[in-house]
Design a protein around this motif. Structure first.
Motif, PDB file in Angstrom:
ATOM      1  N   PRO A  63      -4.979   4.332 -33.033  1.00  0.00           N
ATOM      2  CA  PRO A  63      -5.121   4.036 -34.386  1.00  0.00           C
ATOM      3  C   PRO A  63      -4.666   5.255 -35.289  1.00  0.00           C
ATOM      4  N   LYS A  64      -4.406   5.173 -36.508  1.00  0.00           N
ATOM      5  CA  LYS A  64      -3.862   6.085 -37.396  1.00  0.00           C
ATOM      6  C   LYS A  64      -5.100   7.047 -37.607  1.00  0.00           C
ATOM      7  N   GLU A  65      -4.621   8.242 -38.152  1.00  0.00           N
ATOM      8  CA  GLU A  65      -5.451   9.274 -38.684  1.00  0.00           C
ATOM      9  C   GLU A  65      -6.566   9.863 -37.783  1.00  0.00           C
ATOM     10  N   ILE A  66      -6.377   9.361 -36.431  1.00  0.00           N
ATOM     11  CA  ILE A  66      -7.629  10.039 -35.715  1.00  0.00           C
ATOM     12  C   ILE A  66      -7.002  11.307 -35.329  1.00  0.00           C
ATOM     13  N   PHE A  67      -5.712  11.382 -34.902  1.00  0.00           N
ATOM     14  CA  PHE A  67      -5.159  12.908 -34.551  1.00  0.00           C
ATOM     15  C   PHE A  67      -3.950  13.219 -35.677  1.00  0.00           C
ATOM     16  N   ALA A  68      -4.017  14.480 -35.846  1.00  0.00           N
ATOM     17  CA  ALA A  68      -2.928  15.011 -36.744  1.00  0.00           C
ATOM     18  C   ALA A  68      -1.359  14.928 -36.130  1.00  0.00           C
ATOM     19  N   ALA A  69      -1.461  14.975 -34.860  1.00  0.00           N
ATOM     20  CA  ALA A  69       0.025  14.891 -34.341  1.00  0.00           C
ATOM     21  C   ALA A  69      -0.429  14.387 -32.926  1.00  0.00           C
ATOM     22  N   HIS A  70       0.789  14.310 -32.052  1.00  0.00           N
ATOM     23  CA  HIS A  70       0.684  13.519 -30.778  1.00  0.00           C
ATOM     24  C   HIS A  70      -0.326  14.228 -29.860  1.00  0.00           C
ATOM     25  N   PRO A  71      -1.342  13.564 -29.382  1.00  0.00           N
ATOM     26  CA  PRO A  71      -2.202  14.370 -28.452  1.00  0.00           C
ATOM     27  C   PRO A  71      -1.888  14.680 -26.874  1.00  0.00           C
ATOM     28  N   MET A  72      -2.580  15.030 -26.231  1.00  0.00           N
ATOM     29  CA  MET A  72      -2.246  14.979 -24.613  1.00  0.00           C
ATOM     30  C   MET A  72      -2.959  13.592 -24.274  1.00  0.00           C
ATOM     31  N   VAL A  73      -2.026  12.760 -23.580  1.00  0.00           N
ATOM     32  CA  VAL A  73      -2.429  11.305 -23.161  1.00  0.00           C
ATOM     33  C   VAL A  73      -2.304  11.158 -21.595  1.00  0.00           C
ATOM     34  N   GLN A  74      -3.301  10.498 -21.241  1.00  0.00           N
ATOM     35  CA  GLN A  74      -3.225  10.344 -19.858  1.00  0.00           C
ATOM     36  C   GLN A  74      -3.402   8.906 -19.647  1.00  0.00           C
ATOM     37  N   MET A  75      -2.635   8.286 -18.428  1.00  0.00           N
ATOM     38  CA  MET A  75      -2.493   6.983 -18.298  1.00  0.00           C
ATOM     39  C   MET A  75      -2.530   6.630 -16.738  1.00  0.00           C
ATOM     40  N   GLN A 134       0.781  -1.185   0.029  1.00  0.00           N
ATOM     41  CA  GLN A 134      -0.069   0.020   0.114  1.00  0.00           C
ATOM     42  C   GLN A 134       0.966   1.374  -0.124  1.00  0.00           C
ATOM     43  N   ASP A 135       2.077   1.072  -0.159  1.00  0.00           N
ATOM     44  CA  ASP A 135       2.908   2.355  -0.253  1.00  0.00           C
ATOM     45  C   ASP A 135       2.815   3.000  -1.499  1.00  0.00           C
ATOM     46  N   PHE A 136       3.496   4.305  -1.812  1.00  0.00           N
ATOM     47  CA  PHE A 136       3.627   5.140  -3.024  1.00  0.00           C
ATOM     48  C   PHE A 136       3.838   3.883  -4.046  1.00  0.00           C
ATOM     49  N   MET A 137       3.179   3.863  -5.172  1.00  0.00           N
ATOM     50  CA  MET A 137       3.630   2.818  -6.423  1.00  0.00           C
ATOM     51  C   MET A 137       4.823   3.420  -7.171  1.00  0.00           C
ATOM     52  N   PRO A 138       5.372   2.814  -7.810  1.00  0.00           N
ATOM     53  CA  PRO A 138       6.619   3.111  -8.743  1.00  0.00           C
ATOM     54  C   PRO A 138       5.952   4.180  -9.781  1.00  0.00           C
ATOM     55  N   GLU A 139       6.878   4.862 -10.660  1.00  0.00           N
ATOM     56  CA  GLU A 139       6.367   5.629 -11.492  1.00  0.00           C
ATOM     57  C   GLU A 139       6.064   4.923 -12.606  1.00  0.00           C
ATOM     58  N   LEU A 140       5.065   5.446 -13.322  1.00  0.00           N
ATOM     59  CA  LEU A 140       4.476   4.753 -14.662  1.00  0.00           C
ATOM     60  C   LEU A 140       5.336   5.535 -15.790  1.00  0.00           C
ATOM     61  N   GLU A 141       6.223   4.824 -16.292  1.00  0.00           N
ATOM     62  CA  GLU A 141       7.072   5.321 -17.316  1.00  0.00           C
ATOM     63  C   GLU A 141       6.517   5.162 -18.661  1.00  0.00           C
ATOM     64  N   LEU A 142       5.355   6.018 -19.233  1.00  0.00           N
ATOM     65  CA  LEU A 142       4.896   5.822 -20.426  1.00  0.00           C
ATOM     66  C   LEU A 142       5.573   6.484 -21.806  1.00  0.00           C
ATOM     67  N   ARG A 143       5.725   5.827 -22.882  1.00  0.00           N
ATOM     68  CA  ARG A 143       6.390   6.362 -23.804  1.00  0.00           C
ATOM     69  C   ARG A 143       5.733   6.364 -25.080  1.00  0.00           C
ATOM     70  N   SER A 144       5.768   7.388 -26.123  1.00  0.00           N
ATOM     71  CA  SER A 144       5.327   7.175 -27.349  1.00  0.00           C
ATOM     72  C   SER A 144       6.203   7.249 -28.250  1.00  0.00           C
ATOM     73  N   GLY A 145       5.868   6.806 -29.622  1.00  0.00           N
ATOM     74  CA  GLY A 145       6.490   6.457 -30.798  1.00  0.00           C
ATOM     75  C   GLY A 145       5.629   6.650 -31.847  1.00  0.00           C
ATOM     76  N   GLY A 146       6.039   6.696 -33.200  1.00  0.00           N
ATOM     77  CA  GLY A 146       5.560   6.961 -34.496  1.00  0.00           C
ATOM     78  C   GLY A 146       4.646   8.189 -34.747  1.00  0.00           C
ATOM     79  N   GLU A 147       4.115   8.187 -35.488  1.00  0.00           N
ATOM     80  CA  GLU A 147       3.486   9.417 -36.270  1.00  0.00           C
ATOM     81  C   GLU A 147       1.918   9.274 -36.190  1.00  0.00           C
ATOM     82  N   ALA A 148       1.120  10.255 -35.912  1.00  0.00           N
ATOM     83  CA  ALA A 148      -0.196  10.260 -35.981  1.00  0.00           C
ATOM     84  C   ALA A 148      -0.976   9.619 -37.074  1.00  0.00           C
ATOM     85  N   ALA A 149      -0.574  10.030 -38.390  1.00  0.00           N
ATOM     86  CA  ALA A 149      -1.076   9.606 -39.673  1.00  0.00           C
ATOM     87  C   ALA A 149      -0.879   8.157 -39.792  1.00  0.00           C
ATOM     88  N   GLN A 150       0.320   7.421 -39.176  1.00  0.00           N
ATOM     89  CA  GLN A 150       0.446   6.088 -39.321  1.00  0.00           C
ATOM     90  C   GLN A 150      -0.040   5.278 -37.980  1.00  0.00           C
TER      91      GLN A 150
END
Length: 395
Positions: free
Chosen positions: A317-329, A230-246
């Protein structure tokens, strides 16, 4: 007059008396004190000091802790919210002795706030953060991990913002019914952080060890221990790659103690909002960026609303956003209740991450964008980010 009571009547009366004793709770049972301990670890991967945006967020937060930030953290770090619901003497101050590894001294003073602070919209009620007042927006919602959007997507609806409230029309979906946990800032409760203590939690702090809460109205101390689970959980290291069009790829580290994961993304361009979530069973919005009880986690894992604890990647999925959006996890931790004779302690934890992508405020089409449109998108991005941060920091 014959006032004698027959054996049958006496037996019935005795039975009814026994039934009443079962139905009416003992006063002590109805007066258990409730202590809520909510912890969170939050990261902004790849943002470093965040530049001007970081200074903006720091100025709005005042550089200090406030009750409620564990539920909706804005800046990176560890967060702790404590609330005592003392039914025998509501709002009475209390003191919580803490382990030295928490690095906040020997004890925390729990105090009632001077006035009730209403919960800001944006999570629990399913409304969308960052929207301007007196405006209308078209919302396009997608869901599910994969290279391409599913058949029948997006779902479109309209959001109108008037007098500080959002109303949805068209084929607007109902937000998920997220169980309400914990208590709000209210003079009936003794809280930490509070107006006399706004210390931020150190980065290497630990809750593990013995805790003891004493105060007026508590006939005996609330003595309990917090273990590593029940202690503080480790950091969530979220990474993104690729382009919105693909298609944008997301991956992350395994977070110890995580029972499930959920991801939500949003981009804005003027009066158009595009939202996406990792849910496989339809609409799930930012209201899921909150603590969830264990039974809800199990239920939503079975339905595909949440990603399993063994999942390490997901594609937008591709072509939803034109560029990387704001992502929350979010990585959902355990919820646990420790029961005493005259008290209950509720422990909740989570680890969250947010990527402030270049597409925050960018368009939703993969088609080329003129320079003037790019400038407009940048302005929209800046305004949307400011609105989002205000929403996050004021909840």
């Amino acid at each position: 007059m014959d006032t004698r009571i027959s054996p049958v009547s006496a037996a019935v009366a005795a039975g009814l008396s026994g039934l009443a004793a079962l139905v009416v709770p003992h006063p002590a049972a109805a007066q258990k004190a409730e202590l809520h301990v909510e912890v969170a670890t939050h990261t902004l991967p790849g943002m470093g000091g965040m530049g001007a945006l970081g200074r903006l967020a720091g100025n709005m937060a005042g550089g200090t802790a406030a009750y409620g930030q564990a539920r909706h953290p804005g800046m990176p770090g560890r967060y702790l919210d404590i609330a005592l619901d003392n039914t025998r003497k509501p709002g009475s101050p209390a003191t919580q002795a803490i382990p030295k590894d928490l690095r906040l001294g020997k004890a925390l003073d729990l105090l009632p706030p001077e006035q009730r602070v209403a919960t800001a919209p944006g999570v629990s009620d399913g409304s969308i953060p960052g929207l301007a007042q007196d405006s209308n927006y078209e919302v396009r919602f997608y869901w599910g991990c994969g290279e391409e959007a599913r058949k029948g997507q997006p779902r479109k609806f309209t959001v109108t913002v008037r007098n500080g409230r959002q109303s949805m029309s068209g084929s607007a979906p109902q937000p998920r019914a997220v169980p309400k946990l914990g208590v709000e800032s209210d003079p009936r409760y003794a809280l930490w952080p509070n107006q006399s203590s706004r210390k931020t939690v150190p980065g290497k702090a630990s809750l593990v060890g013995a805790h003891s809460v004493t105060g007026d109205g508590l006939s005996r101390p609330i003595d309990f221990r917090i273990d590593p689970a029940q202690d503080f959980m480790p950091e969530l290291e979220l990474r993104s790659g690729g382009e919105a069009a693909q298609g944008i790829s997301l991956d992350w580290n395994p977070v110890d103690g995580a029972r499930a994961y959920f991801i939500h993304a949003m981009g804005m361009d003027g009066d158009v909002v595009v939202m996406w979530s990792s849910s496989e069973d339809g609409y799930a919005g930012p209201e899921l960026m909150s603590y969830l009880p264990g039974n809800t986690i199990s239920q939503w894992l079975g339905k595909g609303t949440l990603l399993s604890p063994g999942t390490r990647r997901c594609a937008i999925p591709k072509e939803i956003f034109a560029a990387h959006p704001m992502v929350q996890m979010i990585a959902y931790g355990d919820t646990r209740t420790i029961e005493g004779d005259e008290w209950r302690v509720h422990l909740r934890n989570k680890s969250t991450a947010m990527l402030m992508g270049a597409g925050m405020g960018a368009g939703m089409s993969a088609e080329p964008v003129e320079d003037s449109a790019k400038d407009s998108a940048k302005d929209s991005a800046r305004d949307a980010a400011k609105g989002l941060l205000r929403g996050l920091l004021r909840r």
